[in-house]
Design a protein around this motif. Structure first.
Motif, PDB file in Angstrom:
ATOM      1  N   ARG A 126       0.847  -1.215   0.000  1.00  0.00           N
ATOM      2  CA  ARG A 126       0.000   0.000   0.000  1.00  0.00           C
ATOM      3  C   ARG A 126       0.875   1.255   0.000  1.00  0.00           C
ATOM      4  O   ARG A 126       0.568   2.239  -0.679  1.00  0.00           O
ATOM      5  CB  ARG A 126      -0.909   0.003   1.238  1.00  0.00           C
ATOM      6  N   ALA A 127       1.974   1.213   0.755  1.00  0.00           N
ATOM      7  CA  ALA A 127       2.881   2.370   0.801  1.00  0.00           C
ATOM      8  C   ALA A 127       3.512   2.602  -0.572  1.00  0.00           C
ATOM      9  O   ALA A 127       3.668   3.751  -1.009  1.00  0.00           O
ATOM     10  CB  ALA A 127       3.964   2.138   1.854  1.00  0.00           C
ATOM     11  N   MET A 128       3.860   1.509  -1.276  1.00  0.00           N
ATOM     12  CA  MET A 128       4.419   1.648  -2.627  1.00  0.00           C
ATOM     13  C   MET A 128       3.409   2.281  -3.576  1.00  0.00           C
ATOM     14  O   MET A 128       3.762   3.150  -4.377  1.00  0.00           O
ATOM     15  CB  MET A 128       4.836   0.272  -3.163  1.00  0.00           C
ATOM     16  N   ARG A 129       2.152   1.838  -3.490  1.00  0.00           N
ATOM     17  CA  ARG A 129       1.121   2.411  -4.358  1.00  0.00           C
ATOM     18  C   ARG A 129       0.948   3.903  -4.074  1.00  0.00           C
ATOM     19  O   ARG A 129       0.755   4.712  -4.977  1.00  0.00           O
ATOM     20  CB  ARG A 129      -0.218   1.684  -4.145  1.00  0.00           C
ATOM     21  N   HIS A 130       1.010   4.260  -2.795  1.00  0.00           N
ATOM     22  CA  HIS A 130       0.863   5.664  -2.414  1.00  0.00           C
ATOM     23  C   HIS A 130       2.025   6.491  -2.968  1.00  0.00           C
ATOM     24  O   HIS A 130       1.838   7.605  -3.471  1.00  0.00           O
ATOM     25  CB  HIS A 130       0.809   5.776  -0.885  1.00  0.00           C
ATOM     26  N   MET A 131       3.251   5.931  -2.898  1.00  0.00           N
ATOM     27  CA  MET A 131       4.421   6.622  -3.449  1.00  0.00           C
ATOM     28  C   MET A 131       4.292   6.805  -4.960  1.00  0.00           C
ATOM     29  O   MET A 131       4.668   7.832  -5.517  1.00  0.00           O
ATOM     30  CB  MET A 131       5.700   5.841  -3.124  1.00  0.00           C
TER      31      MET A 131
ATOM     32  N   MET B 218       3.491  10.392  -9.596  1.00  0.00           N
ATOM     33  CA  MET B 218       2.734  10.745 -10.792  1.00  0.00           C
ATOM     34  C   MET B 218       2.150  12.143 -10.688  1.00  0.00           C
ATOM     35  O   MET B 218       2.073  12.882 -11.668  1.00  0.00           O
ATOM     36  CB  MET B 218       1.629   9.715 -11.036  1.00  0.00           C
ATOM     37  N   GLN B 219       1.749  12.534  -9.474  1.00  0.00           N
ATOM     38  CA  GLN B 219       1.228  13.889  -9.284  1.00  0.00           C
ATOM     39  C   GLN B 219       2.324  14.923  -9.476  1.00  0.00           C
ATOM     40  O   GLN B 219       2.078  16.017  -9.990  1.00  0.00           O
ATOM     41  CB  GLN B 219       0.605  14.019  -7.892  1.00  0.00           C
ATOM     42  N   ARG B 220       3.569  14.557  -9.091  1.00  0.00           N
ATOM     43  CA  ARG B 220       4.689  15.471  -9.330  1.00  0.00           C
ATOM     44  C   ARG B 220       5.069  15.493 -10.807  1.00  0.00           C
ATOM     45  O   ARG B 220       5.712  16.439 -11.262  1.00  0.00           O
ATOM     46  CB  ARG B 220       5.894  15.054  -8.477  1.00  0.00           C
ATOM     47  N   GLY B 221       4.692  14.446 -11.549  1.00  0.00           N
ATOM     48  CA  GLY B 221       4.854  14.494 -13.003  1.00  0.00           C
ATOM     49  C   GLY B 221       5.853  13.537 -13.601  1.00  0.00           C
ATOM     50  O   GLY B 221       5.767  13.228 -14.784  1.00  0.00           O
TER      51      GLY B 221
ATOM     52  N   GLU C 169      13.789   5.526  -4.347  1.00  0.00           N
ATOM     53  CA  GLU C 169      12.794   4.764  -3.598  1.00  0.00           C
ATOM     54  C   GLU C 169      11.992   3.887  -4.557  1.00  0.00           C
ATOM     55  O   GLU C 169      11.638   4.318  -5.655  1.00  0.00           O
ATOM     56  CB  GLU C 169      11.828   5.713  -2.864  1.00  0.00           C
ATOM     57  N   VAL C 170      11.697   2.647  -4.146  1.00  0.00           N
ATOM     58  CA  VAL C 170      10.913   1.737  -4.977  1.00  0.00           C
ATOM     59  C   VAL C 170       9.428   2.055  -4.792  1.00  0.00           C
ATOM     60  O   VAL C 170       8.894   1.969  -3.691  1.00  0.00           O
ATOM     61  CB  VAL C 170      11.200   0.265  -4.608  1.00  0.00           C
TER      62      VAL C 170
ATOM     63  N   PHE D 209       2.070  -0.619 -17.019  1.00  0.00           N
ATOM     64  CA  PHE D 209       1.732  -0.981 -15.638  1.00  0.00           C
ATOM     65  C   PHE D 209       1.781   0.244 -14.728  1.00  0.00           C
ATOM     66  O   PHE D 209       0.965   0.407 -13.826  1.00  0.00           O
ATOM     67  CB  PHE D 209       2.723  -2.052 -15.158  1.00  0.00           C
ATOM     68  N   ALA D 210       2.742   1.135 -14.983  1.00  0.00           N
ATOM     69  CA  ALA D 210       2.876   2.340 -14.160  1.00  0.00           C
ATOM     70  C   ALA D 210       1.737   3.315 -14.409  1.00  0.00           C
ATOM     71  O   ALA D 210       1.247   3.971 -13.489  1.00  0.00           O
ATOM     72  CB  ALA D 210       4.219   3.028 -14.448  1.00  0.00           C
ATOM     73  N   ALA D 211       1.298   3.416 -15.665  1.00  0.00           N
ATOM     74  CA  ALA D 211       0.280   4.414 -16.003  1.00  0.00           C
ATOM     75  C   ALA D 211      -1.068   4.076 -15.381  1.00  0.00           C
ATOM     76  O   ALA D 211      -1.705   4.935 -14.784  1.00  0.00           O
ATOM     77  CB  ALA D 211       0.144   4.513 -17.522  1.00  0.00           C
ATOM     78  N   ARG D 212      -1.510   2.841 -15.532  1.00  0.00           N
ATOM     79  CA  ARG D 212      -2.793   2.446 -14.942  1.00  0.00           C
ATOM     80  C   ARG D 212      -2.747   0.983 -14.565  1.00  0.00           C
ATOM     81  O   ARG D 212      -3.153   0.120 -15.350  1.00  0.00           O
ATOM     82  CB  ARG D 212      -3.936   2.699 -15.936  1.00  0.00           C
ATOM     83  N   PRO D 213      -2.239   0.656 -13.405  1.00  0.00           N
ATOM     84  CA  PRO D 213      -2.157  -0.755 -13.008  1.00  0.00           C
ATOM     85  C   PRO D 213      -3.541  -1.330 -12.730  1.00  0.00           C
ATOM     86  O   PRO D 213      -4.481  -0.606 -12.428  1.00  0.00           O
ATOM     87  CB  PRO D 213      -1.320  -0.707 -11.729  1.00  0.00           C
ATOM     88  N   GLN D 214      -3.632  -2.651 -12.831  1.00  0.00           N
ATOM     89  CA  GLN D 214      -4.896  -3.303 -12.492  1.00  0.00           C
ATOM     90  C   GLN D 214      -5.068  -3.329 -10.974  1.00  0.00           C
ATOM     91  O   GLN D 214      -4.107  -3.248 -10.220  1.00  0.00           O
ATOM     92  CB  GLN D 214      -4.905  -4.724 -13.062  1.00  0.00           C
TER      93      GLN D 214
END
Length: 443
Positions: free
Chosen positions: A9-14, A19-22, A209-210, A409-414
Motif C-alpha cells: 500500500r505504501a508503494m502504491r501511495h508513493m 505521478m502527481q509530481r509528473g 525509492e521503490v 503498468f505504471a500508467a494504470r495498473p490493475q
C-alpha cells in the motif's frame, strides 16, 4: 502478511505521489541488460487513480529519457553481486536522467528472478446491502484463503481476475450492481522475499525509492499481447538472458505465471564452451550468425571465429553456420520443452485460444518461431512491444518488451488486493488461530 499488505500500500501511495509530481522512472533489471525509462505524466494521468485497466492508458504519459547498459552482477534475474548491480543501475539511471534533464526519486522495477509460484484462490461473502460497495470487494478479497506460501516467500501480485454475483460470473467490476452473494477468484503470485529485498536495497543505495514491483513476465505480456489475445487467452513467453518467463492471460487478467531458469546466456555459454572461445566472442557470433533451422547453404557459409589469444592457428579457426546451429539448437529445444511442460501443468490446452507469443531478446534468433510451433503448438507468433509516445527507436525491439510493459503498468495498473481497505480483523484473527492450534498441540 500484515507487513506485506502495508508495504505494498505504501508503494502504491508513493507511485501516486510521483505521478502527481509528473515524473517517475521504470527499471528493468535483467541478466543481460539494465534498462531505464523516465516517464512524464500529463494532468490526465495524475488525475486517474488505480483501476481495472485494459491496455493501461497509453495517452497519459510520454517517455522523456532512456538509458541502457550491460547488466553486471545479476544471475537468473537475481542479484548475485550487489556492488556491480548498483553500478549498472546507476549508469542506466544517470543516462536516462541526463537525457530527460530531470532528477527522479521514485522507480517502478520489474525482474524475472525469485522463482515465482502461482495460486488460484476463491472467496464468497454475503452482501451487507442491496448493492456491491467498495467495502464488499474488500471483504470478499479478505475471504480468499491464502495458502501457506512457505518460509521466506512474499506476495508480488494478488489480482482479482473474476467476480461472481449470485448466479452471474465473468464480472470484471461488480461495484454498484445489485445482488445477495458476492464471490471472487483471485490470482496470487509469490516469490522469494530475499530476492525482492535485495532489489529494494540496491535501489536505495542508488538514492531511489521503490514505488512498485512487478514480474518481468507479467510486464512483457502487457506490451506484447494485443487486446484480443488478452481477452480470449494467450501465453507470453519472455526469453530473457538468464531466465524465461511464462505468463497466461485470459479476460485481460494474468491467471498463471512461472519461470524457467534457462535463457539466452546459457546458449551463449554453450557456444563459448563448444568452440573454446571467450564469452564476448560467443555472444557476437550468436548475434550475427545464430539460428536453429539448418538449410543446405549453411554448410557453405563460413564463420571466422577470430580471437586474440596469441595462438595464430587458434585465432584463425573457422566453422560453418550449420555447426553453430548444431550447438545452439539442443539448448533452445530444452528451453522450449521446459516451457511446454509448464504450460501443460497450467492447463493451457483448455483455453478457448491457444495463441503463444514469443518476446524478449532471445526471441530474435532466426527460425525460432518455426521450431517453437513444432514444440509448443501451431499458433505461435513473434511479439514486439506496442509503441508508446516518445520511445526511442532503439528501444522498440522484442528485448524491450518488459520495460515497455512496465510503462503501461505504471500508467494504470490493475486492481490488486492492497488497493482495498482489508478489514483489520482479517489480520488479527490469524495469529489467534495459530496460537490456539499451538495450545491444542502442546497441551
Amino acid at each position: 502478511m500484515t507487513d506485506l499488505y502495508q508495504s505494498q500500500r505504501a508503494m502504491r501511495h508513493m507511485r501516486q505521489q510521483a505521478m502527481q509530481r509528473g515524473v517517475i522512472a521504470v527499471l528493468d533489471i535483467g541478466t543481460f541488460k539494465v534498462a531505464c525509462l523516465i516517464l512524464k505524466f500529463g494532468s490526465q494521468g495524475a488525475a486517474e487513480g488505480s483501476g481495472v485497466g485494459n491496455m493501461a492508458g497509453q495517452a497519459t504519459f510520454r517517455v522523456i529519457g532512456a538509458g541502457t547498459t550491460r547488466s553486471r552482477g545479476v544471475r537468473f534475474g537475481e542479484i548475485a553481486a550487489m556492488a556491480e548491480t548498483e553500478r549498472a543501475v546507476r549508469t542506466a539511471l544517470q543516462t536516462a536522467q541526463k537525457m530527460a534533464q530531470v532528477r527522479v526519486d521514485h522507480a517502478i522495477v520489474c525482474f524475472s528472478g525469485g522463482q515465482g509460484r502461482s495460486y488460484g484462490l476463491e472467496g464468497t461473502v454475503e452482501l451487507e446491502g442491496a448493492q456491491v460497495t467498495e467495502n464488499d470487494i474488500a471483504r470478499v478479497l479478505s475471504a480468499c484463503d491464502v495458502p501457506d506460501l512457505g518460509p521466506g516467500r512474499e506476495v508480488l501480485h494478488a489480482q482479482p481476475v473474476n467476480f461472481l454475483l449470485d448466479h452471474r460470473s465473468g464480472l470484471s467490476d461488480p461495484r454498484g450492481q445489485t445482488g445477495r452473494k458476492l464471490g471472487c477468484d483471485m490470482h496470487l503470485l509469490s516469490i522469494e522475499a530475499d530476492v525482492m529485498q535485495n532489489l529494494v536495497h540496491c535501489l536505495k543505495r542508488c538514492d531511489v525509492e521503490v514505488a512498485g514491483l512487478a514480474s518481468a513476465s507479467y510486464a512483457s505480456a502487457l506490451s506484447s499481447l494485443v487486446e484480443d489475445e488478452q481477452e480470449l487467452g494467450a501465453a507470453a513467453i519472455d526469453l530473457g538472458g538468464g531466465a524465461t518467463g511464462i505468463s497466461i492471460f485470459i479476460k485481460k487478467h494474468m491467471i498463471y505465471a512461472d519461470t524457467v531458469r534457462l535463457g539466452g546466456d546459457h546458449i551463449t555459454s554453450d557456444i563459448a564452451k563448444g568452440l573454446q572461445i571467450p564469452y564476448s566472442a560467443a555472444e557476437r557470433i550468436k548475434t550475427f550468425y545464430g539460428g536453429v533451422q539448418a538449410t543446405g547453404k549453411d554448410d557453405r557459409e563460413i564463420i571466422e571465429i577470430g580471437g586474440d589469444s596469441g595462438d595464430w592457428d587458434k585465432d584463425r579457426r573457422t566453422i560453418t553456420r550449420s555447426e553453430l546451429i548444431g550447438i545452439m539448437r539442443p539448448r533452445v529445444e530444452e528451453i522450449l520443452e521446459e516451457v511446454r511442460a509448464r504450460l501443460d501443468a497450467a492447463g493451457f490446452d483448455h483455453l478457448p485460444s491457444q495463441q503463444i507469443v514469443l518476446a524478449g531478446g532471445g526471441s530474435q534468433i532466426p527460425g525460432l518461431d518455426g521450431l517453437a510451433a513444432r514444440i509448443l503448438g501451431q499458433q505461435v507468433r513473434l511479439g514486439r512491444p506496442m509503441r508508446v509516445q516518445g520511445l526511442p527507436q532503439a528501444a522498440t525491439g522484442p528485448a524491450f518488451a518488459g520495460i515497455v510493459g512496465l510503462c503501461l503498468f505504471a500508467a494504470r495498473p490493475q486492481d490488486e488486493w492492497w488497493d482495498f481497505d482489508i478489514p483489520a480483523d482479517r489480520f488479527s484473527a490469524r495469529p489467534l488461530k495459530r496460537a490456539m492450534k499451538w495450545f491444542k498441540d502442546n497441551w
